[in-house]
Design a protein around this motif. Structure first.
Motif, PDB file in Angstrom:
ATOM      1  N   TYR A 135       0.829  -1.208   0.000  1.00  0.00           N
ATOM      2  CA  TYR A 135       0.000   0.000   0.000  1.00  0.00           C
ATOM      3  C   TYR A 135       0.862   1.257   0.000  1.00  0.00           C
ATOM      4  CZ  TYR A 135      -4.047  -2.904   0.764  1.00  0.00           C
ATOM      5  OH  TYR A 135      -5.036  -3.842   0.613  1.00  0.00           O
ATOM      6  N   SER A 136       0.547   2.159  -0.945  1.00  0.00           N
ATOM      7  CA  SER A 136       1.374   3.359  -1.078  1.00  0.00           C
ATOM      8  C   SER A 136       1.135   4.363   0.046  1.00  0.00           C
ATOM      9  CB  SER A 136       1.125   4.021  -2.442  1.00  0.00           C
ATOM     10  OG  SER A 136      -0.229   4.379  -2.539  1.00  0.00           O
ATOM     11  N   MET A 137       0.138   4.105   0.911  1.00  0.00           N
ATOM     12  CA  MET A 137      -0.102   5.017   2.034  1.00  0.00           C
ATOM     13  C   MET A 137       0.924   4.841   3.152  1.00  0.00           C
ATOM     14  SD  MET A 137      -3.424   3.014   3.525  1.00  0.00           S
ATOM     15  CE  MET A 137      -3.630   3.727   5.147  1.00  0.00           C
ATOM     16  N   PHE A 138       1.717   3.784   3.074  1.00  0.00           N
ATOM     17  CA  PHE A 138       2.701   3.547   4.135  1.00  0.00           C
ATOM     18  C   PHE A 138       4.106   3.888   3.647  1.00  0.00           C
ATOM     19  CE2 PHE A 138      -0.650   0.359   5.311  1.00  0.00           C
ATOM     20  CZ  PHE A 138      -1.101   1.078   6.408  1.00  0.00           C
ATOM     21  N   TYR A 139       4.872   4.502   4.536  1.00  0.00           N
ATOM     22  CA  TYR A 139       6.237   4.928   4.207  1.00  0.00           C
ATOM     23  C   TYR A 139       7.204   4.241   5.156  1.00  0.00           C
ATOM     24  CZ  TYR A 139       3.721   8.382   1.585  1.00  0.00           C
ATOM     25  OH  TYR A 139       2.872   8.985   0.702  1.00  0.00           O
ATOM     26  N   ARG A 140       8.300   3.745   4.604  1.00  0.00           N
ATOM     27  CA  ARG A 140       9.254   3.021   5.448  1.00  0.00           C
ATOM     28  C   ARG A 140      10.529   3.815   5.710  1.00  0.00           C
ATOM     29  NH1 ARG A 140      10.922  -0.933   2.778  1.00  0.00           N
ATOM     30  NH2 ARG A 140       9.754  -0.553   0.875  1.00  0.00           N
ATOM     31  N   GLU A 141      10.498   5.067   5.307  1.00  0.00           N
ATOM     32  CA  GLU A 141      11.609   5.966   5.612  1.00  0.00           C
ATOM     33  C   GLU A 141      10.997   7.305   6.024  1.00  0.00           C
ATOM     34  OE1 GLU A 141      14.035   6.236   2.164  1.00  0.00           O
ATOM     35  OE2 GLU A 141      14.372   4.087   2.114  1.00  0.00           O
ATOM     36  N   PRO A 142      11.724   8.089   6.817  1.00  0.00           N
ATOM     37  CA  PRO A 142      11.154   9.381   7.230  1.00  0.00           C
ATOM     38  C   PRO A 142      10.808  10.240   6.016  1.00  0.00           C
ATOM     39  CG  PRO A 142      13.107   8.880   8.508  1.00  0.00           C
ATOM     40  CD  PRO A 142      13.036   7.838   7.433  1.00  0.00           C
ATOM     41  N   ILE A 143       9.688  10.911   6.100  1.00  0.00           N
ATOM     42  CA  ILE A 143       9.296  11.829   5.027  1.00  0.00           C
ATOM     43  C   ILE A 143       9.046  13.211   5.622  1.00  0.00           C
ATOM     44  CG2 ILE A 143       8.272  10.020   3.597  1.00  0.00           C
ATOM     45  CD1 ILE A 143       5.514  11.143   4.439  1.00  0.00           C
ATOM     46  N   GLY A 144       8.949  14.223   4.740  1.00  0.00           N
ATOM     47  CA  GLY A 144       8.730  15.597   5.193  1.00  0.00           C
ATOM     48  C   GLY A 144       7.455  15.724   6.024  1.00  0.00           C
ATOM     49  N   LYS A 145       7.389  16.796   6.810  1.00  0.00           N
ATOM     50  CA  LYS A 145       6.241  17.011   7.712  1.00  0.00           C
ATOM     51  C   LYS A 145       4.923  17.055   6.945  1.00  0.00           C
ATOM     52  CE  LYS A 145       4.539  20.439  11.005  1.00  0.00           C
ATOM     53  NZ  LYS A 145       4.747  21.782  11.537  1.00  0.00           N
ATOM     54  N   PHE A 146       4.921  17.677   5.764  1.00  0.00           N
ATOM     55  CA  PHE A 146       3.710  17.742   4.950  1.00  0.00           C
ATOM     56  C   PHE A 146       3.857  16.826   3.741  1.00  0.00           C
ATOM     57  CE2 PHE A 146       3.923  21.856   7.112  1.00  0.00           C
ATOM     58  CZ  PHE A 146       2.714  21.798   7.797  1.00  0.00           C
ATOM     59  N   ASN A 147       2.999  15.837   3.684  1.00  0.00           N
ATOM     60  CA  ASN A 147       3.053  14.881   2.580  1.00  0.00           C
ATOM     61  C   ASN A 147       2.143  15.394   1.457  1.00  0.00           C
ATOM     62  OD1 ASN A 147       3.382  12.681   0.981  1.00  0.00           O
ATOM     63  ND2 ASN A 147       2.177  11.276   2.263  1.00  0.00           N
ATOM     64  N   GLY A 177       8.650  11.888  -5.053  1.00  0.00           N
ATOM     65  CA  GLY A 177       9.293  10.780  -4.351  1.00  0.00           C
ATOM     66  C   GLY A 177      10.318  11.252  -3.340  1.00  0.00           C
ATOM     67  N   GLY A 178      10.588  12.546  -3.305  1.00  0.00           N
ATOM     68  CA  GLY A 178      11.647  13.029  -2.414  1.00  0.00           C
ATOM     69  C   GLY A 178      11.141  14.027  -1.378  1.00  0.00           C
ATOM     70  N   ASN A 179      12.070  14.445  -0.527  1.00  0.00           N
ATOM     71  CA  ASN A 179      11.760  15.407   0.535  1.00  0.00           C
ATOM     72  C   ASN A 179      12.473  16.722   0.260  1.00  0.00           C
ATOM     73  OD1 ASN A 179      10.349  13.442   2.175  1.00  0.00           O
ATOM     74  ND2 ASN A 179      12.361  12.553   2.600  1.00  0.00           N
ATOM     75  N   SER A 180      11.903  17.810   0.763  1.00  0.00           N
ATOM     76  CA  SER A 180      12.597  19.092   0.629  1.00  0.00           C
ATOM     77  C   SER A 180      13.780  19.091   1.612  1.00  0.00           C
ATOM     78  CB  SER A 180      11.649  20.243   0.937  1.00  0.00           C
ATOM     79  OG  SER A 180      11.124  20.103   2.230  1.00  0.00           O
ATOM     80  N   PRO A 181      14.812  19.884   1.337  1.00  0.00           N
ATOM     81  CA  PRO A 181      16.002  19.861   2.193  1.00  0.00           C
ATOM     82  C   PRO A 181      15.683  20.165   3.658  1.00  0.00           C
ATOM     83  CG  PRO A 181      16.422  21.096   0.174  1.00  0.00           C
ATOM     84  CD  PRO A 181      14.973  20.768   0.169  1.00  0.00           C
ATOM     85  N   ASP A 182      14.633  20.992   3.915  1.00  0.00           N
ATOM     86  CA  ASP A 182      14.316  21.305   5.314  1.00  0.00           C
ATOM     87  C   ASP A 182      13.346  20.288   5.921  1.00  0.00           C
ATOM     88  OD1 ASP A 182      12.033  21.873   3.899  1.00  0.00           O
ATOM     89  OD2 ASP A 182      11.884  23.974   4.487  1.00  0.00           O
ATOM     90  N   MET A 183      13.040  19.214   5.176  1.00  0.00           N
ATOM     91  CA  MET A 183      12.133  18.155   5.629  1.00  0.00           C
ATOM     92  C   MET A 183      10.728  18.683   5.970  1.00  0.00           C
ATOM     93  SD  MET A 183      13.363  15.197   5.248  1.00  0.00           S
ATOM     94  CE  MET A 183      12.554  13.938   6.226  1.00  0.00           C
ATOM     95  N   MET A 184      10.352  19.798   5.367  1.00  0.00           N
ATOM     96  CA  MET A 184       8.986  20.278   5.573  1.00  0.00           C
ATOM     97  C   MET A 184       8.024  19.584   4.614  1.00  0.00           C
ATOM     98  SD  MET A 184       8.846  22.257   8.067  1.00  0.00           S
ATOM     99  CE  MET A 184       7.361  23.230   8.068  1.00  0.00           C
ATOM    100  N   PHE A 185       8.514  19.214   3.411  1.00  0.00           N
ATOM    101  CA  PHE A 185       7.612  18.644   2.412  1.00  0.00           C
ATOM    102  C   PHE A 185       8.139  17.329   1.847  1.00  0.00           C
ATOM    103  CE2 PHE A 185       6.971  23.282   2.118  1.00  0.00           C
ATOM    104  CZ  PHE A 185       5.626  23.321   2.452  1.00  0.00           C
ATOM    105  N   HIS A 186       7.174  16.468   1.557  1.00  0.00           N
ATOM    106  CA  HIS A 186       7.442  15.263   0.769  1.00  0.00           C
ATOM    107  C   HIS A 186       6.486  15.349  -0.412  1.00  0.00           C
ATOM    108  CE1 HIS A 186       8.288  11.069  -0.190  1.00  0.00           C
ATOM    109  NE2 HIS A 186       6.983  10.928  -0.393  1.00  0.00           N
ATOM    110  N   LEU A 187       6.994  15.094  -1.611  1.00  0.00           N
ATOM    111  CA  LEU A 187       6.145  15.283  -2.793  1.00  0.00           C
ATOM    112  C   LEU A 187       5.907  13.973  -3.514  1.00  0.00           C
ATOM    113  CD1 LEU A 187       4.749  17.250  -4.798  1.00  0.00           C
ATOM    114  CD2 LEU A 187       6.952  17.457  -5.961  1.00  0.00           C
TER     115      LEU A 187
END
Ligand code: FES
Length: 271
Positions: A135-147, A177-187
């Protein structure tokens, strides 16, 4: 068969075979069945349509030795969730428990949390890994605060979804598929989220933002980042999915005939 051909074939096989992927903790130096020639670190960790590498990679805070336990508050929720299922079908609660674990961990699920879910539900851990990797709703690595999930299926696409996606990429310095450098966003670029009538739209964490333009999408994200109040739903002033010109039908009380009441003196007495 050339080495590069072998590499491509094996990489694609591993990406497709989700259940096995998470069990393999392969590194560049590992030698498995003569495949040591492959540089496992070169396999892209993510692509724009998935939640990441299918292989578990040990990282600080996410190894087989890391510990995880639910909070007391979440144990209470688990108790209530489990009441919905017969005792011999506890495993039916796996998605609900994984969701709780993911929220507790700040948007991702470490291996230890999957193992704890397996223990609580008395399931083999592999079955929990299978669910998490499927399921794509689950993430196995830390992602940005706002998905940030931008829908790019046809109705959203023809209304400018890719312009919005590209604008977000360049504004916040990240790619799908990546996170912003400040870890605020995951896109992420995702398929239809069921709000096509208000296309184009994106989902950020649990909320939908609809009727977007490049400007309004960026404004929503900037306001979320800056902790400002952001209106959920349509961003062009329309109410929910009512046409932009407002309500045009059913403007007065219906004149009847009305539905008959099914309540009789007899049913009243019975209740
Ligand atoms: S196509 Fe974007 S929500 Fe359906």
């Amino acid at each position: 068969m050339s080495l590069s051909h072998l590499y491509k074939q094996t990489s694609s096989l591993l990406r497709g075979f989700k259940g096995i992927g998470i069990l393999s903790k392969l590194r560049a130096s590992d030698s498995v069945s003569g495949l040591s020639v492959l540089n496992w670190n070169k396999i892209p960790p993510r692509n724009s349509f998935s939640t990441g590498s299918l292989s578990h990679v040990d990282r600080e805070g996410n190894t087989a030795e890391t510990t995880f336990d639910f909070t007391d508050e979440n144990y209470e929720k688990i108790e209530n969730i489990l009441k919905k299922y017969p005792r011999n079908y506890k495993s039916s609660a796996v998605i609900a428990l994984l969701d709780l674990a993911q929220r507790q961990c700040g948007g991702w699920i470490p291996l230890a949390a999957m193992n704890q879910v397996a223990k609580i539900l008395e399931m083999p851990p592999i079955r929990v890994y299978e669910v998490v990797t499927f399921y794509s709703m689950f993430y196995r690595e830390p992602i940005g605060k706002f998905n940030v999930q931008v829908c790019c299926t046809t109705p959203c696409m023809i209304r400018g979804a890719y312009d919005i996606l590209r604008a977000i990429e360049s504004k916040f310095n990240l790619e799908p598929g990546g996170n912003s450098p400040d870890m605020m966003f995951h896109l992420e670029e995702v398929e239809c989220l069921g709000a096509c009538v208000n296309a184009p739209m994106m989902q950020v964490n649990d909320e939908y933002y609809e009727d977007l333009t490049v400007e309004s999408a960026i404004r929503v994200l900037e306001n979320l980042r800056d902790n400002k109040v952001v209106k959920v739903g349509p961003q062009n002033g329309r109410h929910q999915c009512v046409g932009i010109q407002g309500k045009t039908t059913l403007l007065s009380e219906p004149s009847g005939p009305y539905c008959r009441s099914l309540e009789t003196e007899e049913t009243k007495r019975a209740s």
